[in-house]
Design a protein around this motif. Structure first.
Motif, short mmCIF file in Angstrom:
data_model
loop_
_atom_site.label_atom_id
_atom_site.label_comp_id
_atom_site.label_asym_id
_atom_site.label_seq_id
_atom_site.Cartn_x
_atom_site.Cartn_y
_atom_site.Cartn_z
N ARG A 1 -0.46 24.97 -13.97
CA ARG A 1 0.79 25.07 -13.21
C ARG A 1 1.93 25.02 -14.21
O ARG A 1 1.98 24.11 -15.05
CB ARG A 1 0.92 23.92 -12.20
CG ARG A 1 2.14 24.03 -11.28
CD ARG A 1 2.17 22.88 -10.29
NE ARG A 1 1.05 22.92 -9.38
CZ ARG A 1 1.06 23.49 -8.16
NH1 ARG A 1 2.17 24.03 -7.70
NH2 ARG A 1 -0.02 23.50 -7.40
N GLN B 1 -8.23 25.05 -10.91
CA GLN B 1 -7.31 26.20 -10.89
C GLN B 1 -7.42 26.97 -12.19
O GLN B 1 -7.73 26.40 -13.23
CB GLN B 1 -5.89 25.68 -10.74
CG GLN B 1 -5.47 25.43 -9.32
CD GLN B 1 -3.98 25.21 -9.29
OE1 GLN B 1 -3.21 26.08 -9.63
NE2 GLN B 1 -3.58 24.02 -8.90
N ASP C 1 -2.02 18.09 -9.97
CA ASP C 1 -2.77 18.96 -10.88
C ASP C 1 -3.05 18.29 -12.21
O ASP C 1 -4.08 18.55 -12.84
CB ASP C 1 -2.00 20.26 -11.14
CG ASP C 1 -2.08 21.22 -9.97
OD1 ASP C 1 -2.94 21.01 -9.10
OD2 ASP C 1 -1.27 22.16 -9.93
N GLU D 1 -2.77 30.78 -6.05
CA GLU D 1 -3.38 29.73 -6.87
C GLU D 1 -4.91 29.83 -6.90
O GLU D 1 -5.63 28.90 -6.51
CB GLU D 1 -2.95 28.34 -6.38
CG GLU D 1 -1.46 28.12 -6.48
CD GLU D 1 -1.02 26.72 -6.06
OE1 GLU D 1 -1.89 25.86 -5.79
OE2 GLU D 1 0.19 26.49 -6.03
N ALA E 1 0.17 34.16 -8.14
CA ALA E 1 0.68 32.81 -8.43
C ALA E 1 0.72 32.00 -7.14
O ALA E 1 0.36 30.82 -7.11
CB ALA E 1 2.07 32.89 -9.07
N SER F 1 4.45 29.80 -13.07
CA SER F 1 3.81 29.99 -11.76
C SER F 1 4.77 29.62 -10.64
O SER F 1 4.60 30.06 -9.49
CB SER F 1 2.54 29.15 -11.66
OG SER F 1 2.84 27.78 -11.84
N HIS F 2 5.76 28.81 -10.93
CA HIS F 2 6.72 28.32 -9.93
C HIS F 2 8.08 28.14 -10.60
O HIS F 2 8.17 28.08 -11.82
CB HIS F 2 6.30 26.95 -9.39
CG HIS F 2 4.99 26.97 -8.65
ND1 HIS F 2 3.78 27.06 -9.29
CD2 HIS F 2 4.72 26.89 -7.32
CE1 HIS F 2 2.81 27.06 -8.38
NE2 HIS F 2 3.35 26.97 -7.18
#
Ligand code: SAH
Length: 245
Positions: A75, A178, A104, A220, A217, A130-131
């Motif tokens: 992440r 992940q 995570d 996930e 993304a 990813s964010h």
């Protein structure tokens, strides 16, 4: 588990900000500092402003690109004062972000990424995240100093960790973990090859590729799901192109 949370500073211009960011991290129990192509480092100003966090500055890892900095992370949250047009999942509330990051970090590496003083993160760099997260601020003037932004988000991470300290033991089986950014990168390279080979794209098309990156993304995918998708792509690649009648 806090050891799995990396702070990445991209092309920091003022070395003093690196020292202040290290201090902000250490006060919250974070220790993994990675610098992407810093303007001046090592530098006495970084060491001076680090105060008791000199060890973090001296132990900082320096890399050339953001993708090198986050390849092993599952992440990667880019901190940005402004919303970009990229359709990446966005956290409006830093505490929601911190809860997911800490979760995570129980089994994998994660990263929080901060941009340069003058113009933040480029769209390409945000593409490696990813964010995204923004610290809610005064709408008339909402841009924090770099090290202060690190402080606020590091504090949120510590708060989330204090509320759910949990155990550091991996909680997921290897297949259910992940995917890392590197594994996702290989998948997207493969997907691009197949899209061009099949004629879906006649040439590389950055916007389509960015949209697909954002889609995955959000999904996930686990490592198992990603290998399923790679298998599917490989089977499409093996197919003979269909002849027109
Ligand atoms: N002038 C730049 C901001 C640089 S501030 C711009 O307009 O984008 C340096 C870094 O601090 C930013 O790249 C971001 O990572 C972080 N930052 C500053 N204010 C923030 C906010 N309100 N929310 C999230 N991150 C912020």
């Amino acid at each position: 588990m806090l050891a799995n949370i990396r702070i990445v500073l991209v092309q920091t211009f003022h070395p003093g900000n690196i020292g202040s960011a290290a201090r902000a991290m250490k006060t919250m129990g974070l220790s993994d500092l990675t610098l992407v192509a810093p303007k001046a480092f090592p530098d006495p100003e970084a060491e001076r402003l680090a105060a008791g966090a000199l060890d973090l500055v001296q132990g900082a890892r320096v890399v050339e690109t953001l993708s090198d900095a986050v390849a092993d992370c599952v992440r990667v949250v880019g901190a940005s004062a402004r919303l970009r047009s990229l359709p990446l999942p966005h956290y409006d509330e830093p505490d929601d972000m911190a809860a997911d990051l800490v979760e995570d970090a129980r089994s994998d590496k994660v990263a929080l990424v901060f941009g340069r003083e003058r113009y933040g993160l480029t769209n390409d760099e945000i593409g490696h995240c990813s964010h995204q997260v923004s610290i809610p601020t005064n709408p008339d003037y909402g841009i924090l100093n770099l090290a202060q932004a690190v402080q606020v988000l590091a504090y949120e991470v510590r708060r989330a960790w204090r509320h759910h300290p949990g155990s550091d033991a991996p909680q997921r089986s290897p297949e259910d973990r992940q995917s890392t950014r590197e594994q996702l990168g290989h998948f997207h390279d493969h997907l691009s090859r197949v899209m061009q080979g099949s004629g879906f794209l006649t040439q590389p098309h950055a916007r389509t590729e960015k949209q697909l990156q954002a889609l995955f993304a959000r999904a996930e995918p686990t490592r198992k799901e990603l290998s399923l998708l790679r298998g599917l792509l490989a089977s499409l690649e093996r197919q003979e192109p269909k002849q027109e009648p």
